[in-house]
Design a protein around this motif. Structure first.
Motif, PDB file in Angstrom:
ATOM      1  N   HIS A  65       0.851  -1.186   0.000  1.00  0.00           N
ATOM      2  CA  HIS A  65       0.000   0.000   0.000  1.00  0.00           C
ATOM      3  C   HIS A  65       0.892   1.244   0.000  1.00  0.00           C
ATOM      4  N   GLY A  66       0.575   2.192  -0.865  1.00  0.00           N
ATOM      5  CA  GLY A  66       1.365   3.414  -0.956  1.00  0.00           C
ATOM      6  C   GLY A  66       2.361   3.394  -2.092  1.00  0.00           C
ATOM      7  N   GLU A  93       1.768   0.439   6.179  1.00  0.00           N
ATOM      8  CA  GLU A  93       2.233   1.635   5.488  1.00  0.00           C
ATOM      9  C   GLU A  93       1.226   2.770   5.682  1.00  0.00           C
ATOM     10  N   ALA A  94       1.748   3.984   5.861  1.00  0.00           N
ATOM     11  CA  ALA A  94       0.895   5.145   6.124  1.00  0.00           C
ATOM     12  C   ALA A  94      -0.047   5.419   4.962  1.00  0.00           C
ATOM     13  N   ILE A  95      -1.280   5.796   5.286  1.00  0.00           N
ATOM     14  CA  ILE A  95      -2.271   6.200   4.291  1.00  0.00           C
ATOM     15  C   ILE A  95      -2.223   7.720   4.186  1.00  0.00           C
ATOM     16  N   GLY A  96      -1.829   8.213   3.020  1.00  0.00           N
ATOM     17  CA  GLY A  96      -1.589   9.648   2.878  1.00  0.00           C
ATOM     18  C   GLY A  96      -2.742  10.442   2.317  1.00  0.00           C
ATOM     19  N   ALA A  97      -3.792   9.778   1.864  1.00  0.00           N
ATOM     20  CA  ALA A  97      -4.919  10.505   1.270  1.00  0.00           C
ATOM     21  C   ALA A  97      -6.189   9.702   1.448  1.00  0.00           C
ATOM     22  N   ASN A 111      -4.153   6.950   9.083  1.00  0.00           N
ATOM     23  CA  ASN A 111      -4.021   5.573   9.554  1.00  0.00           C
ATOM     24  C   ASN A 111      -2.947   4.871   8.733  1.00  0.00           C
ATOM     25  N   CYS A 112      -2.827   3.571   8.903  1.00  0.00           N
ATOM     26  CA  CYS A 112      -1.891   2.807   8.096  1.00  0.00           C
ATOM     27  C   CYS A 112      -2.576   1.531   7.629  1.00  0.00           C
ATOM     28  N   SER A 113      -2.023   0.917   6.595  1.00  0.00           N
ATOM     29  CA  SER A 113      -2.631  -0.269   6.007  1.00  0.00           C
ATOM     30  C   SER A 113      -1.574  -1.338   5.751  1.00  0.00           C
ATOM     31  N   THR A 114      -1.938  -2.587   6.002  1.00  0.00           N
ATOM     32  CA  THR A 114      -1.043  -3.713   5.727  1.00  0.00           C
ATOM     33  C   THR A 114      -1.333  -4.323   4.359  1.00  0.00           C
ATOM     34  N   ALA A 115      -2.158  -3.675   3.543  1.00  0.00           N
ATOM     35  CA  ALA A 115      -2.511  -4.209   2.226  1.00  0.00           C
ATOM     36  C   ALA A 115      -1.254  -4.472   1.402  1.00  0.00           C
ATOM     37  N   ALA A 116      -1.218  -5.626   0.762  1.00  0.00           N
ATOM     38  CA  ALA A 116      -0.042  -6.000  -0.022  1.00  0.00           C
ATOM     39  C   ALA A 116      -0.433  -6.939  -1.140  1.00  0.00           C
ATOM     40  N   GLY A 175     -16.918   2.224  -4.329  1.00  0.00           N
ATOM     41  CA  GLY A 175     -16.406   2.320  -2.974  1.00  0.00           C
ATOM     42  C   GLY A 175     -16.041   3.750  -2.610  1.00  0.00           C
ATOM     43  N   ILE A 176     -15.173   3.880  -1.624  1.00  0.00           N
ATOM     44  CA  ILE A 176     -14.833   5.204  -1.099  1.00  0.00           C
ATOM     45  C   ILE A 176     -13.526   5.750  -1.661  1.00  0.00           C
ATOM     46  N   GLU A 177     -12.848   4.961  -2.511  1.00  0.00           N
ATOM     47  CA  GLU A 177     -11.546   5.394  -3.013  1.00  0.00           C
ATOM     48  C   GLU A 177     -11.417   5.119  -4.512  1.00  0.00           C
ATOM     49  N   SER A 178     -12.310   5.675  -5.293  1.00  0.00           N
ATOM     50  CA  SER A 178     -12.224   5.508  -6.744  1.00  0.00           C
ATOM     51  C   SER A 178     -10.947   6.172  -7.267  1.00  0.00           C
TER      52      SER A 178
END
Length: 225
Positions: free
Chosen positions: A81-82, A97-101, A107-112, A194-197
């Motif tokens: 993520h990022g 990883e930090a969510i910048g937008a 927050n941060c995300s472990t998405a990979a 969703g919330i992040e198009s």
């Protein structure tokens, strides 16, 4: 005395120069358009062919469509993520990883990986669908996150009717691509509902049609109407 003009063969106008300069650009544009018509996945690294063998061609095309908006990068299986990358896929990297937008900024995300799976989601899915799983519930933390395993686990997840409350493959066979993307947008928030198009979200239904034709051709099956 009137000024002398150069011979006709030596006269070069601005219009002529622009016309000659536009030729290479026009060739490039035509080549890209032809490539998009013939095989659009070559222009979008996130839609590259899956590493796993076999599977439902409709779900395979869906997986490639998901990664077009979630991980449209040169190395989708390794992306964090990022936009950072991880070298080892011996197991899920579990790096927050930090969510910048967006709505989750701060927050941060472990998405990979290709399907941007959170660490908790991967553990749950791997414990049920990973080919190397055992009866030990802690085994999922050590299971390989290699590209074929990412594909196999997500394919099994999408094929699970109970997980989604519908048969996704059957819906896709009936041409209900937008309905499927809407159902999945709670998990993958960039699918258009969703919330992040992002810039790819609106193109996904059309892109899916191109990818499913490609998958059906690879499988030797008839294309949908």
């Amino acid at each position: 005395m009137s000024p002398r003009l150069p011979p006709p063969h030596r006269r070069v106008t601005a219009t002529a120069l622009l016309a000659w300069a536009a030729l290479p650009l026009g060739v490039v544009v035509l080549a890209l358009a032809a490539l998009w018509w013939w095989r659009p996945s070559l222009l979008l690294p996130g839609t590259r062919a899956l590493e796993m063998e076999g599977g439902d061609p409709y779900l395979r095309a869906l997986m490639r469509t998901i990664s077009a908006s979630e991980s449209n990068v040169r190395r989708p299986y390794h992306v964090l993520h990022g936009g950072g990358y991880v070298q080892s896929l011996a197991q899920h990297p579990n790096r927050c990883e930090a969510i910048g937008a967006g709505p989750n900024r701060g927050n941060c995300s472990t998405a990979a990986g290709r399907y941007q799976l959170l660490y908790s989601t991967w553990l749950e899915l791997a414990a049920r669908h990973h080919p190397q799983r055992t009866r030990d519930p802690l085994d999922a933390t050590r299971l390989s996150f290699a590209p074929p395993y990412q594909d196999v686990v997500v394919h099994a997840w999408l094929a699970d009717r109970r997980a989604w409350g519908m048969d996704l493959s059957a819906q896709l066979r009936q041409g209900r691509v937008r309905q499927v993307l809407r159902r999945l947008s709670g998990t993958w928030t960039s699918l258009g509902y969703g919330i992040e198009s992002n810039r790819m979200s609106g193109k996904l239904p059309h892109l899916y049609q191109d990818l499913v034709r490609e998958e059906l051709a690879e499988a030797g099956a008839a294309s949908p109407p």
